[in-house]
Design a protein around this motif. Structure first.
Motif, PDB file in Angstrom:
ATOM      1  N   GLU A   1      98.999 -31.392 -44.565  1.00 56.22           N
ATOM      2  CA  GLU A   1      99.095 -30.495 -43.416  1.00 56.22           C
ATOM      3  C   GLU A   1      97.745 -29.950 -42.959  1.00 56.22           C
ATOM      4  N   ASP A   2      96.748 -30.022 -43.831  1.00 57.32           N
ATOM      5  CA  ASP A   2      95.444 -29.434 -43.517  1.00 57.32           C
ATOM      6  C   ASP A   2      94.355 -30.452 -43.226  1.00 57.32           C
ATOM      7  N   VAL A   3      94.596 -31.718 -43.494  1.00 55.75           N
ATOM      8  CA  VAL A   3      93.547 -32.732 -43.347  1.00 55.75           C
ATOM      9  C   VAL A   3      94.089 -33.966 -42.630  1.00 55.75           C
ATOM     10  N   ARG A   4      93.370 -34.379 -41.591  1.00 57.17           N
ATOM     11  CA  ARG A   4      93.649 -35.635 -40.902  1.00 57.17           C
ATOM     12  C   ARG A   4      92.392 -36.490 -40.941  1.00 57.17           C
ATOM     13  N   GLN A   5      92.575 -37.807 -40.825  1.00 62.16           N
ATOM     14  CA  GLN A   5      91.420 -38.706 -40.753  1.00 62.16           C
ATOM     15  C   GLN A   5      91.681 -39.742 -39.671  1.00 62.16           C
ATOM     16  N   CYS A   6      90.639 -40.029 -38.887  1.00 66.43           N
ATOM     17  CA  CYS A   6      90.799 -40.883 -37.713  1.00 66.43           C
ATOM     18  C   CYS A   6      89.756 -41.990 -37.683  1.00 66.43           C
ATOM     19  N   GLY A  25     106.924 -47.860 -20.631  1.00 66.13           N
ATOM     20  CA  GLY A  25     108.380 -47.838 -20.493  1.00 66.13           C
ATOM     21  C   GLY A  25     109.035 -46.524 -20.837  1.00 66.13           C
ATOM     22  N   LEU A  26     108.335 -45.623 -21.516  1.00 69.33           N
ATOM     23  CA  LEU A  26     108.932 -44.333 -21.861  1.00 69.33           C
ATOM     24  C   LEU A  26     108.709 -43.350 -20.709  1.00 69.33           C
ATOM     25  N   PRO A  27     109.760 -42.643 -20.277  1.00 65.80           N
ATOM     26  CA  PRO A  27     109.592 -41.688 -19.184  1.00 65.80           C
ATOM     27  C   PRO A  27     108.462 -40.698 -19.452  1.00 65.80           C
ATOM     28  N   THR A  28     107.648 -40.454 -18.431  1.00 67.17           N
ATOM     29  CA  THR A  28     106.466 -39.605 -18.582  1.00 67.17           C
ATOM     30  C   THR A  28     106.805 -38.221 -19.118  1.00 67.17           C
ATOM     31  N   GLY A  29     107.870 -37.628 -18.628  1.00 70.46           N
ATOM     32  CA  GLY A  29     108.236 -36.280 -19.046  1.00 70.46           C
ATOM     33  C   GLY A  29     108.530 -36.182 -20.526  1.00 70.46           C
ATOM     34  N   ILE A  30     109.224 -37.182 -21.056  1.00 71.07           N
ATOM     35  CA  ILE A  30     109.558 -37.185 -22.477  1.00 71.07           C
ATOM     36  C   ILE A  30     108.292 -37.299 -23.312  1.00 71.07           C
ATOM     37  N   TRP A  31     107.388 -38.206 -22.913  1.00 65.27           N
ATOM     38  CA  TRP A  31     106.170 -38.394 -23.688  1.00 65.27           C
ATOM     39  C   TRP A  31     105.264 -37.175 -23.601  1.00 65.27           C
ATOM     40  N   GLU A  32     105.147 -36.565 -22.420  1.00 64.71           N
ATOM     41  CA  GLU A  32     104.266 -35.407 -22.276  1.00 64.71           C
ATOM     42  C   GLU A  32     104.751 -34.234 -23.121  1.00 64.71           C
ATOM     43  N   ALA A  33     106.060 -34.114 -23.324  1.00 63.80           N
ATOM     44  CA  ALA A  33     106.582 -33.050 -24.190  1.00 63.80           C
ATOM     45  C   ALA A  33     106.110 -33.266 -25.622  1.00 63.80           C
ATOM     46  N   ALA A  34     106.133 -34.535 -26.077  1.00 60.70           N
ATOM     47  CA  ALA A  34     105.660 -34.850 -27.423  1.00 60.70           C
ATOM     48  C   ALA A  34     104.155 -34.644 -27.527  1.00 60.70           C
ATOM     49  N   GLU A  35     103.427 -35.051 -26.487  1.00 64.65           N
ATOM     50  CA  GLU A  35     101.974 -34.887 -26.471  1.00 64.65           C
ATOM     51  C   GLU A  35     101.594 -33.413 -26.543  1.00 64.65           C
ATOM     52  N   THR A  36     102.275 -32.583 -25.781  1.00 66.32           N
ATOM     53  CA  THR A  36     101.953 -31.160 -25.748  1.00 66.32           C
ATOM     54  C   THR A  36     102.209 -30.501 -27.094  1.00 66.32           C
ATOM     55  N   LYS A  37     103.270 -30.926 -27.784  1.00 66.81           N
ATOM     56  CA  LYS A  37     103.526 -30.397 -29.123  1.00 66.81           C
ATOM     57  C   LYS A  37     102.394 -30.782 -30.080  1.00 66.81           C
ATOM     58  N   GLU A  38     101.887 -32.009 -29.931  1.00 67.34           N
ATOM     59  CA  GLU A  38     100.751 -32.450 -30.747  1.00 67.34           C
ATOM     60  C   GLU A  38      99.538 -31.576 -30.468  1.00 67.34           C
ATOM     61  N   MET A  39      99.316 -31.235 -29.196  1.00 69.51           N
ATOM     62  CA  MET A  39      98.156 -30.421 -28.829  1.00 69.51           C
ATOM     63  C   MET A  39      98.247 -29.008 -29.402  1.00 69.51           C
ATOM     64  N   GLU A  40      99.453 -28.509 -29.596  1.00 77.15           N
ATOM     65  CA  GLU A  40      99.630 -27.193 -30.207  1.00 77.15           C
ATOM     66  C   GLU A  40      99.023 -27.156 -31.605  1.00 77.15           C
ATOM     67  N   GLN A  41      99.033 -28.303 -32.285  1.00 76.29           N
ATOM     68  CA  GLN A  41      98.453 -28.384 -33.624  1.00 76.29           C
ATOM     69  C   GLN A  41      96.957 -28.672 -33.576  1.00 76.29           C
ATOM     70  N   VAL A  42      96.566 -29.614 -32.726  1.00 73.35           N
ATOM     71  CA  VAL A  42      95.161 -30.043 -32.688  1.00 73.35           C
ATOM     72  C   VAL A  42      94.238 -28.924 -32.221  1.00 73.35           C
ATOM     73  N   VAL A  43      94.728 -28.021 -31.354  1.00 79.45           N
ATOM     74  CA  VAL A  43      93.873 -26.977 -30.788  1.00 79.45           C
ATOM     75  C   VAL A  43      93.227 -26.111 -31.866  1.00 79.45           C
ATOM     76  N   GLY A  44      93.856 -25.977 -33.016  1.00 80.15           N
ATOM     77  CA  GLY A  44      93.321 -25.123 -34.070  1.00 80.15           C
ATOM     78  C   GLY A  44      92.548 -25.859 -35.142  1.00 80.15           C
ATOM     79  N   LEU A  45      92.375 -27.172 -34.982  1.00 80.02           N
ATOM     80  CA  LEU A  45      91.682 -27.964 -35.991  1.00 80.02           C
ATOM     81  C   LEU A  45      90.181 -28.063 -35.703  1.00 80.02           C
ATOM     82  N   TYR A  46      89.405 -28.262 -36.755  1.00 80.53           N
ATOM     83  CA  TYR A  46      87.966 -28.488 -36.639  1.00 80.53           C
ATOM     84  C   TYR A  46      87.671 -29.936 -37.006  1.00 80.53           C
ATOM     85  N   GLY A  47      86.753 -30.570 -36.258  1.00 79.98           N
ATOM     86  CA  GLY A  47      86.449 -31.970 -36.473  1.00 79.98           C
ATOM     87  C   GLY A  47      85.018 -32.203 -36.930  1.00 79.98           C
TER      88      GLY A  47
END
Length: 230
Positions: free
Chosen positions: A68-73, A127-149
């Motif tokens: 939960e505290d570490v990601r690698q890209c 093929g995935l409706p834009t609205g559905i994907w943007e909801a998932a993307e925005t939830k991801e951004m809620e987490q990334v905003v507080g991370l340090y890289g």
């Protein structure tokens, strides 16, 4: 850099031989590739050189969670199948960042501006409706905003290098739109290729609370001018 491209231009070398293709196919069929299969997110943004804030490069991040505290890209120049691997980024939580000493903090950057400005995107599947994907993307951004890289690039594709030459380059994130002339145009061109609107994303992310940016991280502008850290 068309996201639909099937090959990357600019790498020095000869095309794959038939033997290499056969060996590659056999390995892919028989091996597990566990660490790569754990990749769960593709993020796209722009990195700026800590040594030269006038230079930046588009970066496609393919990220996995260690916990939960570490990601690698892994960072590639394009999302094409044979894109060039140009760097790596580690992302950690604010809690872990606070445990770092002053010298180490200078190597890390915040993702607040990238998220809140709409610069950081998570390209969606066809093929995935834009609205559905943007909801998932925005939830991801809620987490990334507080991370340090912490990011290093090994292949300076923006200057036309045919191979990964020289030492690793420490990279930073943008902290304001005026940080580099032409940034708005770069983002606009990227948006067109991926079929997204970063300004629209900025509006949709308006509700995301901006976390406190802890002291000690490098500001690419102030460091270039010999100034202080955040």
């Amino acid at each position: 850099m068309d996201p639909t491209k099937t090959e990357t231009d600019g790498a020095k070398g000869t095309p794959l031989s038939t033997e290499s293709k056969v060996l590659e196919t056999g390995a892919a069929a028989g091996q597990n590739f566990g660490p790569v299969k754990s990749i769960c997110a593709h993020l796209n943004a722009f990195h700026v050189y800590a040594s030269d804030p006038a230079r930046c490069v588009e970066a496609n991040h393919y990220c996995s969670h260690l916990n939960e505290d570490v990601r690698q890209c892994l960072i590639y120049d394009t999302p094409a199948p044979n894109a060039r691997l140009i760097g790596v980024e580690y992302m950690i939580s604010a809690g872990l960042f606070k445990t770092l000493d002053a010298d180490e903090r200078k190597l890390w950057h915040s993702h607040v501006f990238e998220v809140k400005s709409g610069m950081l995107i998570m390209p969606g599947p066809n093929g995935l409706p834009t609205g559905i994907w943007e909801a998932a993307e925005t939830k991801e951004m809620e987490q990334v905003v507080g991370l340090y890289g912490k990011t290093y690039h090994f292949w300076q594709v923006d200057r036309g290098d045919k191979l990964p030459l020289g030492g690793p380059e420490l990279m930073m994130s943008f902290t304001q739109e005026e940080q580099q002339p032409g940034l708005k145009e770069l983002i606009g061109e990227r948006d067109t290729r991926f079929g997204v609107d970063s300004q629209q994303k900025k509006e949709k992310r308006g509700y995301i609370e901006e976390p406190e940016i802890h002291t000690g991280i490098r500001s690419t502008i102030s460091q270039a001018l010999g100034g202080d850290m955040y």
